[in-house]
Design a protein around this motif. Structure first.
Motif, PDB file in Angstrom:
ATOM      1  N   GLY A 197       0.981  -0.953  -0.053  1.00  0.00           N
ATOM      2  CA  GLY A 197      -0.284  -0.205  -0.238  1.00  0.00           C
ATOM      3  C   GLY A 197       0.631   1.402   0.150  1.00  0.00           C
ATOM      4  O   GLY A 197       1.956   1.283   0.493  1.00  0.00           O
ATOM      5  N   HIS A 198       0.138   2.508  -1.441  1.00  0.00           N
ATOM      6  CA  HIS A 198       0.547   3.289  -0.560  1.00  0.00           C
ATOM      7  C   HIS A 198       0.247   4.862  -0.515  1.00  0.00           C
ATOM      8  O   HIS A 198       0.494   5.698  -1.020  1.00  0.00           O
ATOM      9  N   ASP A 199      -0.449   4.826   0.076  1.00  0.00           N
ATOM     10  CA  ASP A 199      -1.344   5.719   0.271  1.00  0.00           C
ATOM     11  C   ASP A 199      -1.200   6.717   1.606  1.00  0.00           C
ATOM     12  O   ASP A 199      -1.470   7.903   1.940  1.00  0.00           O
ATOM     13  N   ASN A 200      -0.466   6.287   1.804  1.00  0.00           N
ATOM     14  CA  ASN A 200       0.708   7.633   2.853  1.00  0.00           C
ATOM     15  C   ASN A 200       1.888   8.392   2.126  1.00  0.00           C
ATOM     16  O   ASN A 200       2.424   9.037   2.980  1.00  0.00           O
ATOM     17  N   ILE A 201       1.950   8.034   1.062  1.00  0.00           N
ATOM     18  CA  ILE A 201       2.500   8.805   0.201  1.00  0.00           C
ATOM     19  C   ILE A 201       1.831   9.804  -1.077  1.00  0.00           C
ATOM     20  O   ILE A 201       1.142   8.847  -1.611  1.00  0.00           O
ATOM     21  N   ASN A 202       2.340  10.834  -1.004  1.00  0.00           N
ATOM     22  CA  ASN A 202       1.851  11.672  -2.317  1.00  0.00           C
ATOM     23  C   ASN A 202       2.653  11.726  -3.522  1.00  0.00           C
ATOM     24  O   ASN A 202       3.437  11.990  -4.180  1.00  0.00           O
ATOM     25  N   LEU A 203       2.021  10.445  -4.099  1.00  0.00           N
ATOM     26  CA  LEU A 203       2.866  10.244  -5.251  1.00  0.00           C
ATOM     27  C   LEU A 203       2.802  11.678  -6.181  1.00  0.00           C
ATOM     28  O   LEU A 203       4.343  12.036  -7.430  1.00  0.00           O
ATOM     29  N   LYS A 204       1.902  12.372  -6.720  1.00  0.00           N
ATOM     30  CA  LYS A 204       1.683  13.109  -7.699  1.00  0.00           C
ATOM     31  C   LYS A 204       2.835  14.476  -7.203  1.00  0.00           C
ATOM     32  O   LYS A 204       3.292  14.286  -7.850  1.00  0.00           O
ATOM     33  N   THR A 205       3.212  14.550  -6.459  1.00  0.00           N
ATOM     34  CA  THR A 205       3.545  15.353  -5.020  1.00  0.00           C
ATOM     35  C   THR A 205       4.709  14.986  -5.498  1.00  0.00           C
ATOM     36  O   THR A 205       6.000  15.806  -6.029  1.00  0.00           O
ATOM     37  N   ALA A 206       5.378  13.550  -5.010  1.00  0.00           N
ATOM     38  CA  ALA A 206       6.883  12.976  -5.299  1.00  0.00           C
ATOM     39  C   ALA A 206       7.239  12.995  -6.658  1.00  0.00           C
ATOM     40  O   ALA A 206       8.636  13.594  -6.634  1.00  0.00           O
ATOM     41  N   GLY A 207       6.233  13.241  -7.421  1.00  0.00           N
ATOM     42  CA  GLY A 207       7.153  13.074  -8.834  1.00  0.00           C
ATOM     43  C   GLY A 207       7.324  14.590  -9.209  1.00  0.00           C
ATOM     44  O   GLY A 207       8.611  14.542  -9.968  1.00  0.00           O
TER      45      GLY A 207
END
Length: 329
Positions: free
Chosen positions: A77-87
């Motif tokens: 699971g990766h709901d604890n990281i904002n992937l859009k912001t990370a990218g």
């Protein structure tokens, strides 16, 4: 590369060191990644985080400023990281997607059987030399109608186990798995239909904007057969207070869970001398119609070894300027 591993548990360290094989410079901290602890990552190339860690926008911005470039998750699971912001901030992010769906599915079944057959109560009674059966009556699983919400890797394994028990299996997902339909007699149904027919419901969904608080007052009110709900996904898929109300009013017969929506900073820690100030959690774990375990479904030797291997597969790929096969960003 220099790697900081957040939320390290003692049982993980030997496996992580073995999987690293001396390639990377590892440093461990038992602290969760938060806005306050992000500064620990100063001058590290990479960090590894667990499901309890917070990689939200402000934390990611701090990590970028501190020089972190890579984030590997020791979870599927990766709901604890904002992937859009990370990218947008230039991070490379990967997870551990296939560590052991069997571990999660088997724990879900263990929870149901323990609750149904009153295993904990039976043990407590026998320890006190009480061998009466009056409070220990359960039911057969054969021919029960069971709903599986989410038929990804974990849900698919769960379907196969339930088929072995002789259950009638309903499923709900955004797409159907034809192998499960043909091989295990699964019938895909709407959420509404499942709420009317299922006697047991397993939650195996990812947490996202659609599934957040899916089990709310409105949905719970549709239940017709007073089902037992088993949650081995994420705590925030249910509204815990509404679950407790549904238990008290008899809308559902039981709530069995390995997760809790406000588990961060509580689960994975010994809080016996520092009891959490959370009335909802207190009510949940002491309710006579619940069974709660502390997010342990993943904790098998095989799963932990696979998580460690995936963690360093990700790091090694980045070290060699390659894309990780588990990449999220």
């Amino acid at each position: 590369m220099k790697v900081l591993i957040y939320s390290t548990k003692p049982f993980e360290i030997p496996l992580l060191e073995l999987a690293n094989n001396g390639v990377h410079d590892l440093h461990f901290t038992e602290k969760r990644l938060t806005s306050d602890t992000a500064m620990l990552a100063l001058n590290y190339n990479a960090i590894s985080i667990f499901s309890a860690d917070d990689a939200s926008n402000i934390v990611l911005e701090k990590l970028r400023d501190f020089g972190v470039k890579y984030i590997t998750l020791r979870s599927a699971g990766h709901d604890n990281i904002n992937l859009k912001t990370a990218g947008s901030l230039g991070f490379k992010v990967a997870n551990s997607p296939n560590y052991s769906p069997n571990a999660i599915a088997e724990h879900a079944i263990a929870l149901l059987l323990s609750f149904n057959r009153k295993i904990a109560l039976a043990q407590n009674q026998t320890l006190n030399n009480n061998f009466l059966l009056d409070n220990l009556i359960g039911f057969d699983l054969i021919r029960k109608t069971v709903g599986v919400m989410g038929t990804g890797k974990i849900g698919s394994v769960l379907v196969k186990i339930l088929h072995g028990f002789g259950c009638t299996i309903l499923a709900n997902d955004i797409s159907s798995n034809e192998q499960l339909v043909r091989g295990y007699g699964v019938v895909y149904s709407s959420k509404e239909q499942l709420s009317k027919e299922a006697e047991i419901i397993f939650i195996c969904l990812p947490l996202n904007q659609i599934t957040h608080h899916m089990f709310d007052e409105e949905y719970l009110s549709k239940f017709r057969k007073k089902p037992i709900i088993v949650n081995v996904a994420r705590g925030a898929i249910v509204k815990t207070n509404e679950i407790l109300k549904a238990l008290d009013t008899g809308i559902i017969s039981g709530y069995i869970t390995d997760v809790y929506e406000r588990e961060h900073g509580v689960f994975f820690y010994n809080r016996s001398s520092d009891i959490p100030n959370d009335p909802t959690l207190h009510h949940l774990i002491r309710h006579p119609k619940t069974l709660v375990t502390p997010h342990q479904a993943f904790a098998t030797n095989e799963a932990l070894q696979n998580i460690a291997s995936a963690t360093f597969d990700n790091l090694n790929a980045w070290e060699n300027d390659k894309h990780s096969v588990n990449k999220l960003v």
